[in-house]
Write a protein that holds these residues in place. Structure first.
Motif, PDB file in Angstrom:
ATOM      1  N   ALA A   1       0.784  -1.182   0.044  1.00  0.00           N
ATOM      2  CA  ALA A   1      -0.004  -0.273  -0.252  1.00  0.00           C
ATOM      3  C   ALA A   1       0.497   0.932   0.060  1.00  0.00           C
ATOM      4  O   ALA A   1       2.021   0.857   0.387  1.00  0.00           O
ATOM      5  N   ASP A   2       0.404   1.998  -0.717  1.00  0.00           N
ATOM      6  CA  ASP A   2       1.011   3.596  -0.275  1.00  0.00           C
ATOM      7  C   ASP A   2       0.752   4.638   1.010  1.00  0.00           C
ATOM      8  O   ASP A   2      -0.672   4.391   1.494  1.00  0.00           O
ATOM      9  N   GLY A   3       2.086   4.695   1.731  1.00  0.00           N
ATOM     10  CA  GLY A   3       1.653   4.776   3.144  1.00  0.00           C
ATOM     11  C   GLY A   3       2.645   6.130   2.851  1.00  0.00           C
ATOM     12  O   GLY A   3       3.770   6.596   1.809  1.00  0.00           O
ATOM     13  N   ASP A   4       2.752   6.185   4.258  1.00  0.00           N
ATOM     14  CA  ASP A   4       3.622   8.023   4.055  1.00  0.00           C
ATOM     15  C   ASP A   4       4.662   7.815   5.199  1.00  0.00           C
ATOM     16  O   ASP A   4       3.579   8.422   6.611  1.00  0.00           O
ATOM     17  N   ALA A   5       5.195   6.786   5.210  1.00  0.00           N
ATOM     18  CA  ALA A   5       6.151   6.517   5.885  1.00  0.00           C
ATOM     19  C   ALA A   5       7.092   7.287   6.128  1.00  0.00           C
ATOM     20  O   ALA A   5       8.460   7.240   4.546  1.00  0.00           O
ATOM     21  N   ASP A   6       8.270   7.285   7.096  1.00  0.00           N
ATOM     22  CA  ASP A   6       9.948   8.375   7.187  1.00  0.00           C
ATOM     23  C   ASP A   6      10.967   7.566   7.426  1.00  0.00           C
ATOM     24  O   ASP A   6      12.042   7.876   6.973  1.00  0.00           O
ATOM     25  N   LYS A   7      10.257   5.952   8.160  1.00  0.00           N
ATOM     26  CA  LYS A   7      11.195   5.135   8.444  1.00  0.00           C
ATOM     27  C   LYS A   7      11.040   3.859   7.527  1.00  0.00           C
ATOM     28  O   LYS A   7      10.409   3.080   7.234  1.00  0.00           O
ATOM     29  N   TYR A   8      11.863   3.032   7.410  1.00  0.00           N
ATOM     30  CA  TYR A   8      11.803   1.910   6.714  1.00  0.00           C
ATOM     31  C   TYR A   8      13.026   1.288   7.139  1.00  0.00           C
ATOM     32  O   TYR A   8      14.347   1.429   7.435  1.00  0.00           O
ATOM     33  N   ILE A   9      12.771   0.210   7.177  1.00  0.00           N
ATOM     34  CA  ILE A   9      13.525  -1.097   7.410  1.00  0.00           C
ATOM     35  C   ILE A   9      14.905  -1.907   6.161  1.00  0.00           C
ATOM     36  O   ILE A   9      13.920  -1.416   5.304  1.00  0.00           O
ATOM     37  N   MET A  10      15.920  -1.870   6.667  1.00  0.00           N
ATOM     38  CA  MET A  10      16.326  -2.670   5.264  1.00  0.00           C
ATOM     39  C   MET A  10      15.435  -3.686   4.150  1.00  0.00           C
ATOM     40  O   MET A  10      14.924  -4.334   3.959  1.00  0.00           O
ATOM     41  N   ASN A  11      15.613  -3.610   2.525  1.00  0.00           N
ATOM     42  CA  ASN A  11      15.176  -4.697   1.647  1.00  0.00           C
ATOM     43  C   ASN A  11      16.018  -5.952   1.778  1.00  0.00           C
ATOM     44  O   ASN A  11      17.218  -6.180   1.390  1.00  0.00           O
ATOM     45  N   PHE A  12      15.075  -6.751   2.093  1.00  0.00           N
ATOM     46  CA  PHE A  12      16.199  -8.344   2.529  1.00  0.00           C
ATOM     47  C   PHE A  12      15.980  -8.500   1.126  1.00  0.00           C
ATOM     48  O   PHE A  12      16.657  -9.561   1.071  1.00  0.00           O
ATOM     49  N   ASP A  13      15.006  -8.227   0.104  1.00  0.00           N
ATOM     50  CA  ASP A  13      15.195  -9.333  -1.139  1.00  0.00           C
ATOM     51  C   ASP A  13      16.134  -8.603  -2.157  1.00  0.00           C
ATOM     52  O   ASP A  13      16.657  -9.617  -2.585  1.00  0.00           O
ATOM     53  N   THR A  14      16.817  -7.251  -1.697  1.00  0.00           N
ATOM     54  CA  THR A  14      18.147  -6.783  -2.130  1.00  0.00           C
ATOM     55  C   THR A  14      19.548  -8.123  -1.382  1.00  0.00           C
ATOM     56  O   THR A  14      20.629  -6.729  -1.703  1.00  0.00           O
ATOM     57  N   SER A  15      19.294  -8.354   0.169  1.00  0.00           N
ATOM     58  CA  SER A  15      20.644  -8.453   0.393  1.00  0.00           C
ATOM     59  C   SER A  15      21.536  -9.515   0.502  1.00  0.00           C
ATOM     60  O   SER A  15      20.671 -10.375   0.186  1.00  0.00           O
ATOM     61  N   SER A  16      22.537  -9.664   0.175  1.00  0.00           N
ATOM     62  CA  SER A  16      23.570 -11.086  -0.287  1.00  0.00           C
ATOM     63  C   SER A  16      23.489 -11.494   1.121  1.00  0.00           C
ATOM     64  O   SER A  16      23.711 -13.223   1.262  1.00  0.00           O
ATOM     65  N   GLU A  17      23.295 -10.923   2.630  1.00  0.00           N
ATOM     66  CA  GLU A  17      23.061 -12.230   4.018  1.00  0.00           C
ATOM     67  C   GLU A  17      22.238 -12.412   3.397  1.00  0.00           C
ATOM     68  O   GLU A  17      21.973 -13.746   4.956  1.00  0.00           O
ATOM     69  N   TRP A  18      20.933 -12.548   3.223  1.00  0.00           N
ATOM     70  CA  TRP A  18      19.618 -13.114   3.183  1.00  0.00           C
ATOM     71  C   TRP A  18      18.947 -13.844   2.785  1.00  0.00           C
ATOM     72  O   TRP A  18      18.680 -13.459   1.752  1.00  0.00           O
ATOM     73  N   GLU A  19      17.974 -14.685   2.771  1.00  0.00           N
ATOM     74  CA  GLU A  19      17.497 -15.181   1.665  1.00  0.00           C
ATOM     75  C   GLU A  19      16.209 -15.329   2.438  1.00  0.00           C
ATOM     76  O   GLU A  19      16.185 -15.889   3.223  1.00  0.00           O
ATOM     77  N   LEU A  20      15.280 -15.597   0.710  1.00  0.00           N
ATOM     78  CA  LEU A  20      13.677 -16.070   1.672  1.00  0.00           C
ATOM     79  C   LEU A  20      13.891 -17.336   1.499  1.00  0.00           C
ATOM     80  O   LEU A  20      13.816 -18.410   1.158  1.00  0.00           O
ATOM     81  N   ALA A  21      12.826 -17.250   2.881  1.00  0.00           N
ATOM     82  CA  ALA A  21      12.741 -18.914   2.957  1.00  0.00           C
ATOM     83  C   ALA A  21      11.352 -19.497   2.636  1.00  0.00           C
ATOM     84  O   ALA A  21      11.138 -20.546   3.017  1.00  0.00           O
ATOM     85  N   TYR A  22      10.382 -18.563   3.271  1.00  0.00           N
ATOM     86  CA  TYR A  22       9.039 -18.848   3.245  1.00  0.00           C
ATOM     87  C   TYR A  22       8.181 -17.565   3.178  1.00  0.00           C
ATOM     88  O   TYR A  22       8.533 -16.072   3.364  1.00  0.00           O
ATOM     89  N   LYS A  23       7.376 -17.551   2.035  1.00  0.00           N
ATOM     90  CA  LYS A  23       6.547 -17.047   1.459  1.00  0.00           C
ATOM     91  C   LYS A  23       5.131 -17.138   1.999  1.00  0.00           C
ATOM     92  O   LYS A  23       4.669 -17.728   0.656  1.00  0.00           O
ATOM     93  N   SER A  24       4.128 -16.133   2.584  1.00  0.00           N
ATOM     94  CA  SER A  24       3.011 -16.665   2.239  1.00  0.00           C
ATOM     95  C   SER A  24       2.318 -16.328   1.192  1.00  0.00           C
ATOM     96  O   SER A  24       2.441 -15.896  -0.292  1.00  0.00           O
ATOM     97  N   ASP A  25       0.528 -16.837   0.974  1.00  0.00           N
ATOM     98  CA  ASP A  25      -0.397 -16.430   0.031  1.00  0.00           C
ATOM     99  C   ASP A  25      -0.340 -14.953  -0.246  1.00  0.00           C
ATOM    100  O   ASP A  25      -0.330 -14.695   1.346  1.00  0.00           O
ATOM    101  N   LEU A  26      -0.497 -14.195  -0.804  1.00  0.00           N
ATOM    102  CA  LEU A  26      -1.287 -12.818  -0.296  1.00  0.00           C
ATOM    103  C   LEU A  26      -2.360 -12.579   0.458  1.00  0.00           C
ATOM    104  O   LEU A  26      -3.792 -13.648  -0.613  1.00  0.00           O
TER     105      LEU A  26
END
Length: 88
Positions: free
Chosen positions: A47-72
């Motif tokens: 959703a479009d939100g008006d946030a001013d803080k964000y956590i890192m993007n795990f999908d672009t990190s070489s240190e983390w891999e996606l182990a599970y993704k739920s349905d939408l």
């Protein structure tokens, strides 16, 4: 248990025999403790939100891999899913 400082958390970890500890907070707390984590439970809200803080993007990190993704899921015209990332 609630910890109000990093020292409180590290003391709790040293005193406990529980292998599963969760850090819950905002972006600053996550950034502070992420180097000590091996698993990240991330809820992605599409959703479009008006946030001013964000956590890192795990999908672009070489240190983390996606182990599970739920349905939408959908709630009140907002879509989201649950993801688990593991440190490589």
């Amino acid at each position: 248990e609630v910890c109000r400082s990093p020292d409180d958390l590290f003391k709790l970890v040293a005193d406990t025999h529980d292998d599963d500890l969760f850090v819950i907070g905002g972006q600053e707390i996550y950034s502070l403790f992420l180097p000590f984590c091996d698993t990240a439970y991330i809820t992605k809200i599409y959703a479009d939100g008006d946030a001013d803080k964000y956590i890192m993007n795990f999908d672009t990190s070489s240190e983390w891999e996606l182990a599970y993704k739920s349905d939408l899921f959908f709630y009140d015209n907002i879509s989201f899913d649950f993801n688990i990332y593991k440190r490589i």
